[in-house]
Design an enzyme around this catalytic site. Structure first.
Site, PDB file in Angstrom:
ATOM      1  N   THR A  27       0.861  -1.193   0.000  1.00  0.00           N
ATOM      2  CA  THR A  27       0.000   0.000   0.000  1.00  0.00           C
ATOM      3  C   THR A  27       0.891   1.234   0.000  1.00  0.00           C
ATOM      4  O   THR A  27       1.898   1.288   0.701  1.00  0.00           O
ATOM      5  CB  THR A  27      -0.931   0.018   1.225  1.00  0.00           C
ATOM      6  OG1 THR A  27      -1.751  -1.146   1.183  1.00  0.00           O
ATOM      7  CG2 THR A  27      -1.839   1.240   1.220  1.00  0.00           C
ATOM      8  N   PHE A  73       1.238   5.148   0.782  1.00  0.00           N
ATOM      9  CA  PHE A  73       0.682   6.205   1.628  1.00  0.00           C
ATOM     10  C   PHE A  73       1.337   7.532   1.255  1.00  0.00           C
ATOM     11  O   PHE A  73       2.517   7.548   0.872  1.00  0.00           O
ATOM     12  CB  PHE A  73       0.992   5.936   3.106  1.00  0.00           C
ATOM     13  CG  PHE A  73       0.314   4.710   3.676  1.00  0.00           C
ATOM     14  CD1 PHE A  73       0.795   3.436   3.402  1.00  0.00           C
ATOM     15  CD2 PHE A  73      -0.791   4.831   4.504  1.00  0.00           C
ATOM     16  CE1 PHE A  73       0.182   2.306   3.925  1.00  0.00           C
ATOM     17  CE2 PHE A  73      -1.421   3.709   5.028  1.00  0.00           C
ATOM     18  CZ  PHE A  73      -0.932   2.446   4.743  1.00  0.00           C
TER      19      PHE A  73
HETATM   20  O1  LIG Z   1      -7.320  -0.586   8.093  1.00  0.00           O
HETATM   21  C1  LIG Z   1      -6.103  -0.375   8.160  1.00  0.00           C
HETATM   22  O2  LIG Z   1      -5.344  -0.982   8.885  1.00  0.00           O
HETATM   23  C2  LIG Z   1      -5.564   0.691   7.328  1.00  0.00           C
HETATM   24  O3  LIG Z   1      -4.523   1.212   7.637  1.00  0.00           O
HETATM   25  C3  LIG Z   1      -6.295   1.080   6.068  1.00  0.00           C
HETATM   26  C4  LIG Z   1      -5.811   0.342   4.833  1.00  0.00           C
HETATM   27  C5  LIG Z   1      -6.405   1.005   3.565  1.00  0.00           C
HETATM   28  O4  LIG Z   1      -7.155   1.962   3.647  1.00  0.00           O
HETATM   29  O5  LIG Z   1      -6.076   0.537   2.477  1.00  0.00           O
HETATM   30  C6  LIG Z   1      -4.357   0.457   4.715  1.00  0.00           C
HETATM   31  C7  LIG Z   1      -3.604  -0.542   4.234  1.00  0.00           C
HETATM   32  C8  LIG Z   1      -4.180  -1.798   3.771  1.00  0.00           C
HETATM   33  O6  LIG Z   1      -4.219  -1.680   2.375  1.00  0.00           O
HETATM   34  C9  LIG Z   1      -5.547  -2.028   4.271  1.00  0.00           C
HETATM   35  C10 LIG Z   1      -6.259  -1.029   4.813  1.00  0.00           C
END
Ligand SMILES: O=C(O)C(=O)C[C@]1(C(=O)O)C=C[C@@H](O)C=C1
Length: 448
Positions: free
Chosen positions: A303, A305
């Protein structure tokens, strides 16, 4: 008053990830933010060339042209502006024990007069101590918390119940930075944050890419066969969809605000029939058992950020930079504007790393009479075209002439153009096996 003029900056660089929260904190909610007097608005609008000094740059980075009506109107909708009949500039601050800090301060200091700026006010260290306060969405154990710690080792991570609360926390000086997910290698874009980037006035000052390693968590002693339900963040559910099916789990999937919050919910309610998809750190924090480890459909699940701040950083050329922009087409251009914009980058050999389109909030549909569309001979009528706002990330620093020239050209075809940020790319190698919840991840070395 002086403190708000001081650019908040980061603490010392470090290569060790130190998750800052030992015990769970309650997430910041928008309802924790109440109106209170003061805070001059930092005007991000700018007419002119990108200058070399920080002040010029800060202005230039926010808006490249005077064609800002659209974005400006979005901004008007945010709740930090004047209320009808009130001539005071308001901002939002957190409530502490039912009393705002400003009110609490008034108990001690009966009259607050403006104080002169001192050298200390202008020093780069955060005013509130050695730790940077970093807002993220979710509760402790969420991947976003791990991303905040990767971006800003030793920061004070501030959990927020919604993405919007994280944006507001920075705008209102409750936090110095926000770290928010924008895209995932399996699940795709997190559209909500793209929309919020446009509606708020924060600047992208960095990015971190976090390998996301999901676990299936249940209460201690619970077996897989007992499960009827799996809850998690929708992104996490979609990232594990095939694995859950392959595991033969006959379970309903239910969305939850964040992964760690789902684990906490199962634990707090003693749910024997429900599992959560979350990190190994969430399992530790909420006393859950790891039923299965690494259940994401792709071991390279990552992911991305972005780090957000009230002020942009000064772009440089001594390391790889990325620049994020958002624009909308002139009425006459339609979606053909995309071709022209892409050409402006291609001709200068600037690579794009991302394109995203979102509905144009203020004008989602454009009507076009058949007569003016040059349709020729068919039944008369009105064509209804969807209108879009485009987000583009390109691989160049705004300090580079070719990037400035490309944007000058893009400006010609667009009704508005905003630079969301020009920031160092996350170049840190990450190992697929290392969990995002691990405390050994290195920082991207780009704390801004
Ligand atoms: O729910 C979490 O733990 C988050 O940090 C959110 C979140 C997202 O929004 O994509 C962040 C990373 C992962 O892809 C899954 C969920």
């Amino acid at each position: 008053m002086a403190a708000i003029l001081t650019p908040a900056t980061t603490g010392p660089h470090s290569t060790r990830l130190a998750l800052p929260i030992a015990k769970p904190k309650l997430p910041l909610q928008r309802t924790h933010l109440v109106r209170c007097v003061h805070r001059p608005e930092i005007s991000p609008f700018f007419h002119g060339a990108v200058g070399a000094n920080r002040a010029d740059w800060q202005s230039a980075c926010a808006i490249l042209s005077s064609k800002v009506a659209t974005a400006s109107q979005h901004h008007q909708q945010t709740p930090q502006h004047h209320e009808a009949g009130d001539d005071t500039n308001h901002s939002l601050v957190p409530v502490v024990n039912g009393q705002s800090p400003a009110a609490a301060a008034l108990d001690l200091v009966p009259v607050q007069l403006p104080q002169p700026l001192t050298i200390a006010d202008l020093s780069p260290a955060p005013k509130h101590g050695s730790h940077l306060r970093v807002a993220y969405q979710g509760v402790p154990g969420a991947y976003s918390e791990a991303a905040a710690a990767k971006a800003y080792p030793n920061c004070d991570a501030i959990p927020c119940d919604q993405f919007e609360a994280a944006f507001q926390a920075v705008e209102l000086w409750v936090a110095d930075r926000a770290v928010l997910p924008v895209e995932n290698s399996l699940g795709g874009s997190i559209h909500r944050n793209y929309d919020l980037l446009l509606r708020h006035r924060l600047h992208i000052v960095g990015e971190v890419q976090l390998p996301v390693h999901h676990c299936l968590l249940a209460l201690p002693g619970v077996r897989k066969e007992q499960l009827t339900r799996v809850i998690s963040h929708p992104q996490a559910l979609s990232q594990c969809e095939h694995t859950l099916t392959a595991m033969g789990l006959n379970v309903a999937r239910e969305a939850f605000d964040d992964t760690a919050g789902a684990a906490e919910y199962v634990a707090l309610n003693g749910l024997q029939d429900t599992a959560a998809i979350a990190s190994a750190r969430a399992a530790e924090l909420y006393g859950m058992q790891v039923l299965a480890d690494g259940i994401q459909d792709d071991s390279g699940n990552v992911t991305r950020f972005v780090m957000l701040a009230r002020e942009p950083i000064v772009p440089r050329v001594d390391r790889p930079f990325k620049t994020s922009i958002v624009f909308a087409a002139h009425d006459s251009e339609g979606t053909s504007v995309l071709f022209k914009v892409l050409s402006a980058f291609a001709f200068r050999d600037i690579g794009l790393t991302k394109i995203e389109s979102r509905p144009h909030r203020q004008r989602p549909i454009r009507l076009e009479d058949e007569t003016s569309s040059g349709g020729g001979g068919g039944a008369a009528g009105t064509a209804k075209h969807f209108e879009y706002t485009f987000y583009v990330d390109f691989q160049a620093s705004l300090a580079e002439r070719r990037a400035q020239n490309a944007l000058a050209e893009v400006q010609e075809f667009t009704s508005f153009l905003r630079v969301l940020g020009s920031y160092p790319m996350d170049m840190t190698p990450w190992s697929i096996t290392s969990s995002s919840s691990s405390s050994s991840s290195s920082s991207p070395g780009s704390q801004q």
